[in-house]
Write an enzyme that holds these catalytic residues in place. Structure first.
Site, PDB file in Angstrom:
ATOM      1  N   HIS A  14      -4.083  -2.578  -4.708  1.00 10.21           N
ATOM      2  CA  HIS A  14      -3.542  -3.899  -5.058  1.00 10.21           C
ATOM      3  C   HIS A  14      -4.635  -4.933  -4.866  1.00 10.21           C
ATOM      4  O   HIS A  14      -5.712  -4.628  -4.338  1.00 10.21           O
ATOM      5  CB  HIS A  14      -2.331  -4.242  -4.179  1.00 10.21           C
ATOM      6  CG  HIS A  14      -2.631  -4.107  -2.702  1.00 10.21           C
ATOM      7  ND1 HIS A  14      -3.438  -4.987  -2.029  1.00 10.21           N
ATOM      8  CD2 HIS A  14      -2.262  -3.164  -1.797  1.00 10.21           C
ATOM      9  CE1 HIS A  14      -3.543  -4.614  -0.767  1.00 10.21           C
ATOM     10  NE2 HIS A  14      -2.847  -3.495  -0.597  1.00 10.21           N
ATOM     11  N   SER A  62       0.801  -1.220   0.000  1.00  8.75           N
ATOM     12  CA  SER A  62       0.000   0.000   0.000  1.00  8.75           C
ATOM     13  C   SER A  62       0.835   1.271   0.000  1.00  8.75           C
ATOM     14  O   SER A  62       0.287   2.361  -0.156  1.00  8.75           O
ATOM     15  CB  SER A  62      -0.935   0.009   1.223  1.00  8.75           C
ATOM     16  OG  SER A  62      -1.881  -1.020   1.131  1.00  8.75           O
TER      17      SER A  62
END
Length: 527
Positions: A411, A141
């Site tokens: 993601h 992240s």
């Protein structure tokens, strides 16, 4: 064989009755992958809702497709300037998570579920974002936040710095020429209001991508900098950057969790929990002092009631830290003190909407990711539904003509939807068939994670528990991210540019183009 499309209504009704009994008896179709033959497997099933009887007729599908075609042909491309931009980030919101969440939502409403549409899935334009980072096939992240907020791909674990900066490189991160500014900063420079809303700590990797420059995403406090054997007097931590540095100190609305990152370990917060800082600094007090010196109106909030009572018309700056750590999962929260992501989003928009120059708002549904890491799919799906509510709130409060809304993920995760479960099968339960070992398996499962066990009888598990850990194939201490492309949904000015497959760092360049901010090409250049 006579097609169901030619059956009379009575014939359809009889078919559905037989199908209903078939489902109740647990006789379900499965496919032998080796022979390509379909066989029947038997196992206990709960009664599930039946699909719309009209689906048996080809006319139903043809009419629906023609309606969609008509809508798309009639849609006008919006090519004006975007006064406002809102970026929604579903942390770990993989495409399988989207599909499972829409089934979860639909089934909670008494439908079969598969046909349900999450709010943002109705947006007119969709693309795919490639999430890899400079040094990693699978993103975290941190590096992904640098891409979708700063427009530059970076190394895993780093935030707001280019790939020249390696993990823990304090000297490199302090070099201004290595720092990557974000669209939040570009928007501030253009005179717009800015906001950050999240269900995680406000210093966590995704929101930190909007305002910080660090060589290690874990440096949320000075204590973590010291744990990495770096000098916190030299390497500013993320919380410190948010309060003391630009652009953090100029963010109008900051809502989320993470009080412990702002308070000393020798102090306790409003709910009696200790802080994490070792420098004896109260950064919440520092934030308030800064606003006093600047002569602006401000409010520090720590519970839902205070957020509901804040005078949005008379308050310029809001810092809301509603939990010592991340906000709790919505479905598990019984405190009554935690606002929902939807509620926080509504406040942020209303506060910033006073600026005639417009605003940029970043909103993260961050706990989708945490649930997946723990292989708690039920929690991940529920957090996705909460995320979709926040997107719908933003759509309701804004005008598509002047507000660009982008919804995406940083993601993927390793959760998959597998087997051949019958239509309307409970997405949170068994797939309806068994493996060659004669043991049932779940519709949802993970490629890896802490819930790994040798094959066992899942029918004895309490899969109704939101904290249930779904099966994983490889034992790990935490389930990993996935390297899949993620979806991008958009509506508003220039949203049609999010088409096809593109690099993740392309995302903020479109937002900047549409809203006339930043140093790149913008729609204002041709006027």
């Amino acid at each position: 064989m006579v097609s169901p499309a030619t059956w009379s209504p009575w014939g359809v009704a009889i078919f559905l009755l037989v199908t209903s009994n078939w489902v109740r008896s647990g006789k379900l179709a499965s496919r032998n992958q080796d022979t390509d033959h379909w066989t029947l497997a038997t196992h206990t099933q709960t009664v599930r809702p039946l699909h719309d009887v009209r689906e048996m007729d080809a006319e139903y599908w043809n009419t629906g497709a023609q309606s969609t075609l008509h809508q798309k042909l009639a849609r006008r491309l919006l090519t004006g300037r975007a006064k406002n931009v809102i970026l929604f980030l579903g942390d770990g919101l993989s495409i399988p998570t989207l599909a499972a969440s829409r089934a979860y939502l639909g089934q909670s409403q008494g439908h079969t579920g598969e046909e349900t549409v999450l709010s943002f899935e109705a947006f007119p334009h969709t693309g795919l974002s490639k999430t890899y980072c400079v040094d990693s096939q699978v993103a975290d992240s941190a590096c992904s936040a640098t891409a979708y907020l700063g427009g530059v791909k970076a190394n895993i674990g780093t935030i707001g710095v280019m790939a020249k900066v390696k993990l823990n490189d304090c000297k490199g991160m302090r070099n201004a020429s290595n720092q990557v500014t974000s669209i939040l900063k570009w928007s501030q420079d253009a005179g717009k209001s800015t906001g950050v809303v999240t269900t995680t700590r406000v210093t966590h990797a995704s929101p930190a991508g909007a305002y910080s420059y660090v060589a290690n995403r874990n440096w949320e406090t000075d204590a973590e900098v010291r744990n990495s054997k770096q000098d916190p007097e030299v390497c500013d931590d993320i919380a410190e950057q948010l309060v003391n540095n630009s652009p953090g100190k100029n963010i109008k609305v900051i809502l989320g969790g993470g009080r412990k990152q702002f308070r000393s370990k020798n102090a306790v917060d409003e709910e009696g929990g200790p802080g994490r800082r070792t420098d004896n600094v109260d950064l919440i007090a520092s934030w308030e002092t800064d606003k006093k010196k600047r002569g602006v109106s401000y409010k520090y909030l720590w519970n839902k009631g205070q957020l509901a009572r804040v005078d949005m018309n008379k308050t310029e700056f809001i810092l809301g830290l509603f939990s010592r750590d991340h906000l709790p999962y919505k479905i598990l929260d019984t405190s009554g003190t935690i606002p929902t992501l939807e509620e926080m989003t509504r406040v942020a928009i209303r506060v910033m909407n006073k600026n005639p120059n417009g605003y940029f708002l970043f909103v993260e549904g961050g706990r989708i990711d945490h649930a997946h890491h723990d292989t708690k799919a039920h929690l991940a799906l529920d957090e996705t539904v909460e995320f979709a509510k926040a997107v719908q709130a933003a759509a309701d409060l804004t005008d598509e003509e002047d507000t660009l809304i982008v919804v995406t993920a940083d993601h993927a995760h390793t959760m998959s939807i597998s087997g051949y479960p019958s239509r309307g099968n409970d997405i949170l339960h068994l797939a309806g068939t068994s493996g060659v070992d004669r043991l049932p398996y779940a519709t949802l499962s993970y490629a890896n994670g802490k819930s790994y066990k040798p094959r066992y009888d899942l029918s004895k598990e309490n899969m109704n528990d939101p904290n249930y850990r779904y099966p994983a194939a490889v034992p790990l201490s935490s389930e990993t991210h996935g390297g899949d492309d993620v979806a991008v949904f958009a509506r508003g000015p220039w949203s049609h540019l999010y088409a096809g497959t593109f690099e993740q760092n392309f995302i903020p360049h479109v937002m900047a183009y549409a809203s006339c901010v930043g140093k790149g090409r913008t729609v204002c250049d041709k006027k």
